[in-house]
Write a protein that holds these residues in place. Structure first.
Motif, PDB file in Angstrom:
ATOM      1  N   ALA A 118       0.841  -1.201   0.000  1.00  0.00           N
ATOM      2  CA  ALA A 118       0.000   0.000   0.000  1.00  0.00           C
ATOM      3  C   ALA A 118       0.878   1.254   0.000  1.00  0.00           C
ATOM      4  CB  ALA A 118      -0.932   0.004   1.207  1.00  0.00           C
ATOM      5  N   ALA A 119       1.947   1.247   0.799  1.00  0.00           N
ATOM      6  CA  ALA A 119       2.862   2.390   0.829  1.00  0.00           C
ATOM      7  C   ALA A 119       3.492   2.607  -0.548  1.00  0.00           C
ATOM      8  CB  ALA A 119       3.943   2.172   1.885  1.00  0.00           C
ATOM      9  N   TYR A 120       3.836   1.524  -1.221  1.00  0.00           N
ATOM     10  CA  TYR A 120       4.413   1.622  -2.558  1.00  0.00           C
ATOM     11  C   TYR A 120       3.435   2.267  -3.545  1.00  0.00           C
ATOM     12  CZ  TYR A 120       5.992   0.340  -7.182  1.00  0.00           C
ATOM     13  OH  TYR A 120       6.348   0.386  -8.505  1.00  0.00           O
ATOM     14  N   VAL A 121       2.165   1.872  -3.471  1.00  0.00           N
ATOM     15  CA  VAL A 121       1.150   2.446  -4.366  1.00  0.00           C
ATOM     16  C   VAL A 121       1.089   3.962  -4.203  1.00  0.00           C
ATOM     17  CG1 VAL A 121      -1.358   2.622  -4.734  1.00  0.00           C
ATOM     18  CG2 VAL A 121      -0.259   0.381  -4.634  1.00  0.00           C
ATOM     19  N   PHE A 122       1.093   4.435  -2.963  1.00  0.00           N
ATOM     20  CA  PHE A 122       1.003   5.875  -2.726  1.00  0.00           C
ATOM     21  C   PHE A 122       2.291   6.583  -3.108  1.00  0.00           C
ATOM     22  CE2 PHE A 122      -2.631   4.498  -0.360  1.00  0.00           C
ATOM     23  CZ  PHE A 122      -3.550   5.482  -0.668  1.00  0.00           C
ATOM     24  N   ALA A 123       3.423   5.993  -2.793  1.00  0.00           N
ATOM     25  CA  ALA A 123       4.698   6.618  -3.156  1.00  0.00           C
ATOM     26  C   ALA A 123       4.843   6.707  -4.670  1.00  0.00           C
ATOM     27  CB  ALA A 123       5.854   5.838  -2.549  1.00  0.00           C
ATOM     28  N   ARG A 124       4.427   5.669  -5.363  1.00  0.00           N
ATOM     29  CA  ARG A 124       4.525   5.665  -6.823  1.00  0.00           C
ATOM     30  C   ARG A 124       3.686   6.794  -7.441  1.00  0.00           C
ATOM     31  NH1 ARG A 124       1.948   0.600  -8.970  1.00  0.00           N
ATOM     32  NH2 ARG A 124       0.111   1.902  -8.780  1.00  0.00           N
ATOM     33  N   GLU A 125       2.547   7.083  -6.844  1.00  0.00           N
ATOM     34  CA  GLU A 125       1.669   8.112  -7.391  1.00  0.00           C
ATOM     35  C   GLU A 125       2.099   9.520  -6.991  1.00  0.00           C
ATOM     36  OE1 GLU A 125      -1.239  10.002  -9.448  1.00  0.00           O
ATOM     37  OE2 GLU A 125      -0.658   7.908  -9.605  1.00  0.00           O
ATOM     38  N   THR A 126       2.639   9.681  -5.801  1.00  0.00           N
ATOM     39  CA  THR A 126       2.921  11.037  -5.306  1.00  0.00           C
ATOM     40  C   THR A 126       4.383  11.451  -5.427  1.00  0.00           C
ATOM     41  OG1 THR A 126       3.170  10.200  -3.050  1.00  0.00           O
ATOM     42  CG2 THR A 126       0.995  10.988  -3.691  1.00  0.00           C
ATOM     43  N   ASP A 127       5.303  10.520  -5.390  1.00  0.00           N
ATOM     44  CA  ASP A 127       6.728  10.866  -5.442  1.00  0.00           C
ATOM     45  C   ASP A 127       7.194  10.973  -6.894  1.00  0.00           C
ATOM     46  OD1 ASP A 127       6.656  10.847  -2.721  1.00  0.00           O
ATOM     47  OD2 ASP A 127       7.754   8.977  -2.471  1.00  0.00           O
ATOM     48  N   VAL A 128       6.796  12.069  -7.531  1.00  0.00           N
ATOM     49  CA  VAL A 128       7.062  12.234  -8.960  1.00  0.00           C
ATOM     50  C   VAL A 128       8.315  13.056  -9.252  1.00  0.00           C
ATOM     51  CG1 VAL A 128       4.647  11.933  -9.632  1.00  0.00           C
ATOM     52  CG2 VAL A 128       5.486  14.220  -9.056  1.00  0.00           C
ATOM     53  N   ASN A 129       8.979  13.537  -8.203  1.00  0.00           N
ATOM     54  CA  ASN A 129      10.241  14.245  -8.409  1.00  0.00           C
ATOM     55  C   ASN A 129      11.130  14.022  -7.187  1.00  0.00           C
ATOM     56  OD1 ASN A 129       9.538  16.213  -6.400  1.00  0.00           O
ATOM     57  ND2 ASN A 129       8.377  17.350  -7.947  1.00  0.00           N
ATOM     58  N   VAL A 130      12.377  14.466  -7.286  1.00  0.00           N
ATOM     59  CA  VAL A 130      13.369  14.210  -6.237  1.00  0.00           C
ATOM     60  C   VAL A 130      12.966  14.854  -4.910  1.00  0.00           C
ATOM     61  CG1 VAL A 130      15.780  14.586  -5.564  1.00  0.00           C
ATOM     62  CG2 VAL A 130      15.231  13.949  -7.904  1.00  0.00           C
ATOM     63  N   VAL A 131      12.425  16.051  -4.957  1.00  0.00           N
ATOM     64  CA  VAL A 131      12.039  16.753  -3.729  1.00  0.00           C
ATOM     65  C   VAL A 131      10.974  15.944  -2.981  1.00  0.00           C
ATOM     66  CG1 VAL A 131      10.994  18.856  -2.806  1.00  0.00           C
ATOM     67  CG2 VAL A 131      12.638  19.003  -4.669  1.00  0.00           C
ATOM     68  N   ARG A 132       9.990  15.422  -3.690  1.00  0.00           N
ATOM     69  CA  ARG A 132       8.941  14.629  -3.045  1.00  0.00           C
ATOM     70  C   ARG A 132       9.487  13.314  -2.491  1.00  0.00           C
ATOM     71  NH1 ARG A 132       3.279  15.113  -6.287  1.00  0.00           N
ATOM     72  NH2 ARG A 132       3.066  17.374  -6.205  1.00  0.00           N
ATOM     73  N   VAL A 133      10.421  12.699  -3.192  1.00  0.00           N
ATOM     74  CA  VAL A 133      11.029  11.463  -2.699  1.00  0.00           C
ATOM     75  C   VAL A 133      11.773  11.747  -1.398  1.00  0.00           C
ATOM     76  CG1 VAL A 133      12.793   9.709  -3.155  1.00  0.00           C
ATOM     77  CG2 VAL A 133      11.184  10.354  -4.956  1.00  0.00           C
ATOM     78  N   ILE A 134      12.549  12.830  -1.378  1.00  0.00           N
ATOM     79  CA  ILE A 134      13.294  13.205  -0.168  1.00  0.00           C
ATOM     80  C   ILE A 134      12.332  13.479   0.982  1.00  0.00           C
ATOM     81  CG2 ILE A 134      14.747  15.009   0.863  1.00  0.00           C
ATOM     82  CD1 ILE A 134      16.152  15.172  -1.927  1.00  0.00           C
ATOM     83  N   LEU A 135      11.248  14.188   0.706  1.00  0.00           N
ATOM     84  CA  LEU A 135      10.255  14.490   1.743  1.00  0.00           C
ATOM     85  C   LEU A 135       9.622  13.208   2.292  1.00  0.00           C
ATOM     86  CD1 LEU A 135       8.944  16.823   3.252  1.00  0.00           C
ATOM     87  CD2 LEU A 135       7.224  16.933   1.446  1.00  0.00           C
ATOM     88  N   THR A 136       9.317  12.269   1.414  1.00  0.00           N
ATOM     89  CA  THR A 136       8.749  10.987   1.852  1.00  0.00           C
ATOM     90  C   THR A 136       9.743  10.217   2.714  1.00  0.00           C
ATOM     91  OG1 THR A 136       7.313  10.835  -0.079  1.00  0.00           O
ATOM     92  CG2 THR A 136       7.815   8.779   1.066  1.00  0.00           C
ATOM     93  N   VAL A 137      10.984  10.139   2.267  1.00  0.00           N
ATOM     94  CA  VAL A 137      12.011   9.407   3.018  1.00  0.00           C
ATOM     95  C   VAL A 137      12.239  10.056   4.383  1.00  0.00           C
ATOM     96  CG1 VAL A 137      14.468   8.787   3.060  1.00  0.00           C
ATOM     97  CG2 VAL A 137      13.125   8.434   0.986  1.00  0.00           C
ATOM     98  N   LEU A 138      12.308  11.387   4.424  1.00  0.00           N
ATOM     99  CA  LEU A 138      12.468  12.084   5.708  1.00  0.00           C
ATOM    100  C   LEU A 138      11.281  11.830   6.632  1.00  0.00           C
ATOM    101  CD1 LEU A 138      13.953  15.556   4.699  1.00  0.00           C
ATOM    102  CD2 LEU A 138      15.026  13.789   6.111  1.00  0.00           C
ATOM    103  N   THR A 139      10.085  11.863   6.103  1.00  0.00           N
ATOM    104  CA  THR A 139       8.890  11.620   6.916  1.00  0.00           C
ATOM    105  C   THR A 139       8.919  10.210   7.504  1.00  0.00           C
ATOM    106  OG1 THR A 139       7.598  13.171   5.600  1.00  0.00           O
ATOM    107  CG2 THR A 139       6.370  11.556   6.895  1.00  0.00           C
ATOM    108  N   VAL A 140       9.229   9.226   6.673  1.00  0.00           N
ATOM    109  CA  VAL A 140       9.305   7.842   7.155  1.00  0.00           C
ATOM    110  C   VAL A 140      10.382   7.706   8.224  1.00  0.00           C
ATOM    111  CG1 VAL A 140       9.898   5.475   6.489  1.00  0.00           C
ATOM    112  CG2 VAL A 140       8.354   6.822   5.054  1.00  0.00           C
ATOM    113  N   ALA A 141      11.547   8.307   7.992  1.00  0.00           N
ATOM    114  CA  ALA A 141      12.638   8.215   8.962  1.00  0.00           C
ATOM    115  C   ALA A 141      12.257   8.866  10.291  1.00  0.00           C
ATOM    116  CB  ALA A 141      13.898   8.866   8.391  1.00  0.00           C
ATOM    117  N   ILE A 142      11.650  10.032  10.223  1.00  0.00           N
ATOM    118  CA  ILE A 142      11.247  10.736  11.457  1.00  0.00           C
ATOM    119  C   ILE A 142      10.226   9.923  12.229  1.00  0.00           C
ATOM    120  CG2 ILE A 142       9.972  12.750  12.306  1.00  0.00           C
ATOM    121  CD1 ILE A 142      11.396  14.363  10.048  1.00  0.00           C
ATOM    122  N   VAL A 143       9.226   9.421  11.541  1.00  0.00           N
ATOM    123  CA  VAL A 143       8.176   8.643  12.215  1.00  0.00           C
ATOM    124  C   VAL A 143       8.745   7.345  12.780  1.00  0.00           C
ATOM    125  CG1 VAL A 143       6.026   7.377  11.833  1.00  0.00           C
ATOM    126  CG2 VAL A 143       6.293   9.674  10.917  1.00  0.00           C
TER     127      VAL A 143
END
Length: 167
Positions: A118-143
């Motif tokens: 499920a996380a992959y489905v959302f990341a695939r749809e929303t992480d369309v550029n490097v900035v969004r990928v970094i934001l997702t990775v930072l969010t996951v790491a923080i949580v």
């Protein structure tokens, strides 16, 4: 509807565990909604009070109006509720038995795998550029590394997006 009934019975770990399959069924197979609508519907239901299964109602509403919302909601809720109702006494009576403990241990990795898909489905749809990928990775790491409520990194991401730092 048959697909939603099957997903309801597979919902080990709750609604979120079946999101990838619901996305595949509603977007790819039935074409009821687009990927963007699917992500939006799920995001709305996560922010709203109440069960996150409301996303299914929104998908059904998009596909067939009020009747679609009712049918998809019932298809998602009723099968697993009936199984839970009829199995709960048996499990409670044998709560510490080897079989129940083995089932729980066996279902734990299934749940983790379903949530990861499920996380992959959302990341695939929303992480369309490097900035969004970094934001997702930072969010996951923080949580993952802190006890910070996941809402706060998501709010921070929303603020960054609203301010134009994330496009």
């Amino acid at each position: 509807m048959n697909g939603l009934v099957q997903q309801s019975l597979l919902a080990v770990g709750g609604m979120n565990a079946t999101l990838a399959d619901i996305q595949r069924y509603a977007v790819d197979t039935r074409h009821w909604v687009t990927n963007q609508q699917f992500v939006t519907f799920f995001s709305i239901t996560q922010a709203a009070p109440g069960p996150n299964g409301m996303a299914v109602a929104l998908i059904g509403f998009q596909a067939a109006g009020l009747a679609g919302a009712l049918v998809t909601t019932l298809a998602k809720i009723v099968p697993s509720a009936l199984v839970a109702y009829f199995v709960s006494d048996w499990v409670e009576q044998r709560n510490h038995s080897r079989i129940v403990m083995a089932i729980r241990r066996g279902l734990a990795p299934v749940t983790v795998g379903l949530l990861a898909s499920a996380a992959y489905v959302f990341a695939r749809e929303t992480d369309v550029n490097v900035v969004r990928v970094i934001l997702t990775v930072l969010t996951v790491a923080i949580v993952y590394r802190t006890r910070l409520n996941p809402v706060w990194p998501v709010v921070a991401g929303a603020v960054l997006g609203s301010a134009g730092f994330v496009s």
